[in-house]
Scaffold this motif. Sequence first.
Motif, PDB file in Angstrom:
ATOM      1  N   SER A  66       9.355 -30.189 -28.492  1.00  0.00           N
ATOM      2  CA  SER A  66       9.766 -29.287 -29.728  1.00  0.00           C
ATOM      3  C   SER A  66      11.244 -28.986 -29.336  1.00  0.00           C
ATOM      4  O   SER A  66      11.771 -29.201 -28.547  1.00  0.00           O
ATOM      5  CB  SER A  66       9.241 -27.985 -29.713  1.00  0.00           C
ATOM      6  N   THR A 109       5.765 -31.613 -22.613  1.00  0.00           N
ATOM      7  CA  THR A 109       5.969 -30.533 -21.738  1.00  0.00           C
ATOM      8  C   THR A 109       4.696 -29.751 -21.739  1.00  0.00           C
ATOM      9  O   THR A 109       4.746 -28.642 -20.857  1.00  0.00           O
ATOM     10  CB  THR A 109       7.278 -29.740 -22.287  1.00  0.00           C
ATOM     11  N   SER A 129      -7.401 -24.282 -18.597  1.00  0.00           N
ATOM     12  CA  SER A 129      -6.509 -25.268 -18.857  1.00  0.00           C
ATOM     13  C   SER A 129      -6.892 -25.866 -20.367  1.00  0.00           C
ATOM     14  O   SER A 129      -5.888 -26.299 -20.858  1.00  0.00           O
ATOM     15  CB  SER A 129      -6.541 -26.206 -17.708  1.00  0.00           C
ATOM     16  N   ASN A 167      -5.233 -34.682 -30.088  1.00  0.00           N
ATOM     17  CA  ASN A 167      -5.241 -33.581 -31.062  1.00  0.00           C
ATOM     18  C   ASN A 167      -6.420 -33.870 -31.938  1.00  0.00           C
ATOM     19  O   ASN A 167      -6.820 -35.064 -32.177  1.00  0.00           O
ATOM     20  CB  ASN A 167      -4.023 -33.330 -31.903  1.00  0.00           C
ATOM     21  N   ARG A 169      12.681 -26.342 -28.947  1.00  0.00           N
ATOM     22  CA  ARG A 169      12.944 -25.586 -27.652  1.00  0.00           C
ATOM     23  C   ARG A 169      13.231 -26.276 -26.634  1.00  0.00           C
ATOM     24  O   ARG A 169      13.879 -25.810 -25.650  1.00  0.00           O
ATOM     25  CB  ARG A 169      11.485 -24.663 -27.570  1.00  0.00           C
ATOM     26  N   SER A 170      12.561 -27.436 -26.355  1.00  0.00           N
ATOM     27  CA  SER A 170      12.777 -28.203 -25.158  1.00  0.00           C
ATOM     28  C   SER A 170      13.872 -29.489 -25.297  1.00  0.00           C
ATOM     29  O   SER A 170      14.329 -29.872 -24.170  1.00  0.00           O
ATOM     30  CB  SER A 170      11.388 -28.893 -24.675  1.00  0.00           C
ATOM     31  N   MET A 201       0.275 -28.734 -21.411  1.00  0.00           N
ATOM     32  CA  MET A 201      -0.648 -28.917 -20.279  1.00  0.00           C
ATOM     33  C   MET A 201      -1.270 -30.354 -20.396  1.00  0.00           C
ATOM     34  O   MET A 201      -1.200 -31.023 -19.160  1.00  0.00           O
ATOM     35  CB  MET A 201      -1.764 -27.803 -20.540  1.00  0.00           C
ATOM     36  N   VAL A 202      -1.689 -30.658 -21.513  1.00  0.00           N
ATOM     37  CA  VAL A 202      -1.957 -32.299 -21.540  1.00  0.00           C
ATOM     38  C   VAL A 202      -0.889 -33.362 -21.228  1.00  0.00           C
ATOM     39  O   VAL A 202      -0.918 -34.275 -20.633  1.00  0.00           O
ATOM     40  CB  VAL A 202      -2.753 -32.698 -22.812  1.00  0.00           C
ATOM     41  N   LEU A 210       0.333 -33.238 -28.869  1.00  0.00           N
ATOM     42  CA  LEU A 210       1.113 -31.957 -29.810  1.00  0.00           C
ATOM     43  C   LEU A 210       0.158 -30.777 -29.886  1.00  0.00           C
ATOM     44  O   LEU A 210      -0.940 -30.948 -30.038  1.00  0.00           O
ATOM     45  CB  LEU A 210       1.721 -32.520 -30.789  1.00  0.00           C
ATOM     46  N   ARG A 234       6.989 -24.011 -15.491  1.00  0.00           N
ATOM     47  CA  ARG A 234       5.582 -23.848 -16.069  1.00  0.00           C
ATOM     48  C   ARG A 234       4.890 -25.469 -15.879  1.00  0.00           C
ATOM     49  O   ARG A 234       4.397 -25.743 -16.523  1.00  0.00           O
ATOM     50  CB  ARG A 234       5.890 -23.788 -17.494  1.00  0.00           C
TER      51      ARG A 234
HETATM   52  N1  LIG Z   1      -5.893 -28.665 -22.510  1.00  0.00           N
HETATM   53  C1  LIG Z   1      -6.910 -29.501 -22.742  1.00  0.00           C
HETATM   54  O1  LIG Z   1      -7.779 -29.446 -21.664  1.00  0.00           O
HETATM   55  C2  LIG Z   1      -7.123 -30.227 -23.873  1.00  0.00           C
HETATM   56  C3  LIG Z   1      -8.217 -31.133 -23.854  1.00  0.00           C
HETATM   57  C4  LIG Z   1      -8.216 -31.841 -25.319  1.00  0.00           C
HETATM   58  C5  LIG Z   1      -7.705 -31.931 -26.088  1.00  0.00           C
HETATM   59  N2  LIG Z   1      -6.570 -30.832 -26.014  1.00  0.00           N
HETATM   60  C6  LIG Z   1      -5.433 -30.884 -27.258  1.00  0.00           C
HETATM   61  O2  LIG Z   1      -4.338 -31.557 -26.648  1.00  0.00           O
HETATM   62  C7  LIG Z   1      -3.112 -30.903 -27.444  1.00  0.00           C
HETATM   63  C8  LIG Z   1      -2.113 -30.395 -26.525  1.00  0.00           C
HETATM   64  O3  LIG Z   1      -2.883 -29.357 -25.910  1.00  0.00           O
HETATM   65  P1  LIG Z   1      -2.088 -28.620 -24.611  1.00  0.00           P
HETATM   66  O4  LIG Z   1      -3.218 -27.829 -24.157  1.00  0.00           O
HETATM   67  O5  LIG Z   1      -1.373 -29.624 -23.865  1.00  0.00           O
HETATM   68  O6  LIG Z   1      -0.943 -27.680 -25.493  1.00  0.00           O
HETATM   69  P2  LIG Z   1       0.374 -26.799 -24.873  1.00  0.00           P
HETATM   70  O7  LIG Z   1       0.244 -26.553 -23.368  1.00  0.00           O
HETATM   71  O8  LIG Z   1       0.248 -25.674 -25.922  1.00  0.00           O
HETATM   72  O9  LIG Z   1       1.565 -28.006 -25.197  1.00  0.00           O
HETATM   73  C9  LIG Z   1       2.022 -28.292 -26.441  1.00  0.00           C
HETATM   74  C10 LIG Z   1       2.960 -29.286 -26.597  1.00  0.00           C
HETATM   75  O10 LIG Z   1       3.179 -29.377 -28.113  1.00  0.00           O
HETATM   76  C11 LIG Z   1       4.780 -29.264 -28.091  1.00  0.00           C
HETATM   77  N3  LIG Z   1       5.182 -28.597 -29.326  1.00  0.00           N
HETATM   78  C12 LIG Z   1       4.561 -27.208 -29.677  1.00  0.00           C
HETATM   79  N4  LIG Z   1       5.412 -27.140 -30.966  1.00  0.00           N
HETATM   80  C13 LIG Z   1       6.192 -28.101 -31.467  1.00  0.00           C
HETATM   81  C14 LIG Z   1       6.841 -28.302 -32.479  1.00  0.00           C
HETATM   82  N5  LIG Z   1       7.006 -27.543 -33.236  1.00  0.00           N
HETATM   83  N6  LIG Z   1       7.545 -29.522 -32.483  1.00  0.00           N
HETATM   84  C15 LIG Z   1       7.244 -30.583 -31.399  1.00  0.00           C
HETATM   85  N7  LIG Z   1       6.505 -30.349 -30.400  1.00  0.00           N
HETATM   86  C16 LIG Z   1       5.799 -29.109 -30.302  1.00  0.00           C
HETATM   87  C17 LIG Z   1       5.077 -28.400 -26.903  1.00  0.00           C
HETATM   88  O11 LIG Z   1       6.371 -28.445 -26.839  1.00  0.00           O
HETATM   89  P3  LIG Z   1       7.516 -27.249 -26.068  1.00  0.00           P
HETATM   90  O12 LIG Z   1       7.285 -27.176 -24.762  1.00  0.00           O
HETATM   91  O13 LIG Z   1       8.827 -27.769 -26.533  1.00  0.00           O
HETATM   92  O14 LIG Z   1       7.055 -26.141 -26.864  1.00  0.00           O
HETATM   93  C18 LIG Z   1       4.200 -29.015 -25.793  1.00  0.00           C
HETATM   94  O15 LIG Z   1       4.932 -30.259 -25.267  1.00  0.00           O
HETATM   95  C19 LIG Z   1      -3.668 -30.106 -28.431  1.00  0.00           C
HETATM   96  O16 LIG Z   1      -4.152 -30.301 -29.833  1.00  0.00           O
HETATM   97  C20 LIG Z   1      -5.080 -29.672 -27.613  1.00  0.00           C
HETATM   98  O17 LIG Z   1      -6.106 -29.242 -28.810  1.00  0.00           O
HETATM   99  C21 LIG Z   1      -6.367 -30.101 -25.028  1.00  0.00           C
END
Ligand SMILES: NC(=O)c1ccc[n+]([C@@H]2O[C@H](COP(=O)([O-])OP(=O)(O)OC[C@H]3O[C@@H](n4cnc5c(N)ncnc54)[C@H](OP(=O)(O)O)[C@@H]3O)[C@@H](O)[C@H]2O)c1
Length: 359
Positions: A37, A12, A187, A114, A39-40, A14-15, A89, A52
């Motif tokens: 999580s 759910t 992002s 991650n 929540r979803s 961004m990635v 995650l 979102r």
């Molecule tokens: N964005 C980028 O450009 C980018 C690039 C490289 C690497 N990354 C890495 O990729 C990972 C994800 O990034 P993102 O930007 O997509 O993060 P994000 O938008 O905050 O999404 C986080 C995801 O993790 C889930 N989550 C959070 N808490 C949880 C829990 N307690 N149990 C199970 N699931 C849980 C959320 O689910 P809910 O929706 O249910 O809360 C959501 O699906 C991070 O480690 C980040 O550092 C990101």
Amino acid sequence: MEKISVGILGATGMVGQRLIQLLENHPWFEVKCVAASPRSAGKSFQKAVEGRWAMNSEIPEAVGQLKVLDVEEDMRQIADNISLTFSALNMEKTKIREIENAYADMGVPVVSNNSAHRWTEDVPMIIPEINPHHLDLIPIQQKNRGWNNGFIVVKPNCSIQSYVPIIEALKEFGPDQVIVSTYQAISGAGKTLETCPEIIDNVIPFIKGEEEKSEREPLKIWGKISGGKIENAKDPVISSNCIRIPVSDGHLVAVNIRFKRKPTKNQIIESIRNFKNPIDGLGLPSAPDPFLVYFEENDRPQTRLDRMAGKGMSVSVGRLREDDVLDWKFVALSHNTIRGAAGGAILIAELLKAKGFIE
Ligand SMILES: NC(=O)c1ccc[n+]([C@@H]2O[C@H](COP(=O)([O-])OP(=O)(O)OC[C@H]3O[C@@H](n4cnc5c(N)ncnc54)[C@H](OP(=O)(O)O)[C@@H]3O)[C@@H](O)[C@H]2O)c1
């Protein structure tokens, strides 16, 4: 050909959303499980991301109807229905390590976005065009942990993917000092321009943990396997400043670089244009051609114009000039949630399939 069933942990976010977008109609992979999580969990994916969904295309119908499962509670059910999972995650690192280990222990190959496992000694950190040979660590990792089919592979931080490929193309000249300033999209923090009012008309000179990652991770990628783990490369020494700017997607970098043997401008351009790509010929569906795009124009690459080069998987470079302090300087760009995250992870999964690591 029957498609390989895959899951997405953190579907759910961004990635996760980008993974879903890029995997729609993928010739080899089909998304069968989406997890997040509590929540979803229990909602349809469509409902869970209501308000979102940040992609510029519709939610794929088949995924929209999937029930979101709980990453931890529903682990067994998820593991039984997939042959590989992507992990996107965003939670406490120790917890992520535990979860990714548990999936691998249940026989599931994990490709993670991650940082939790990036410094685990027997976990390879892969950019397919640079260090595909590090996948040789997988059998060692499986033996260390007593895992049969499961294993963990990670991709590096998004900030390094705009400059490490360019430096890789110039390796023959012995790059030994690099100063890099990154201009990173929001992002990368899981946000959009709408959900990040603090970035409007502003530049934020701090991204937690990013400078350490952008200085150290390239050395693991350029390391060699020795004694059952990666021995990090010693050079180039990298100094970085990581800055958040008000753009939606795309990480731009300005690089100053010194070499042991200073190349000419033509040699640099030739090396970039004739990059010897170790995954050429494998037929990986997400591999861009060309991998590196060189611009002659003074004002390119630009984030909005060039981030989608190679469907977001190419790395663009330009503004190549001599530097009075080090030897040369240039500007480079890659798409952070495609090349730097979801697309990069899918390319790793494709490489794993091509090399016979996924059943
Ligand atoms: N964005 C980028 O450009 C980018 C690039 C490289 C690497 N990354 C890495 O990729 C990972 C994800 O990034 P993102 O930007 O997509 O993060 P994000 O938008 O905050 O999404 C986080 C995801 O993790 C889930 N989550 C959070 N808490 C949880 C829990 N307690 N149990 C199970 N699931 C849980 C959320 O689910 P809910 O929706 O249910 O809360 C959501 O699906 C991070 O480690 C980040 O550092 C990101």
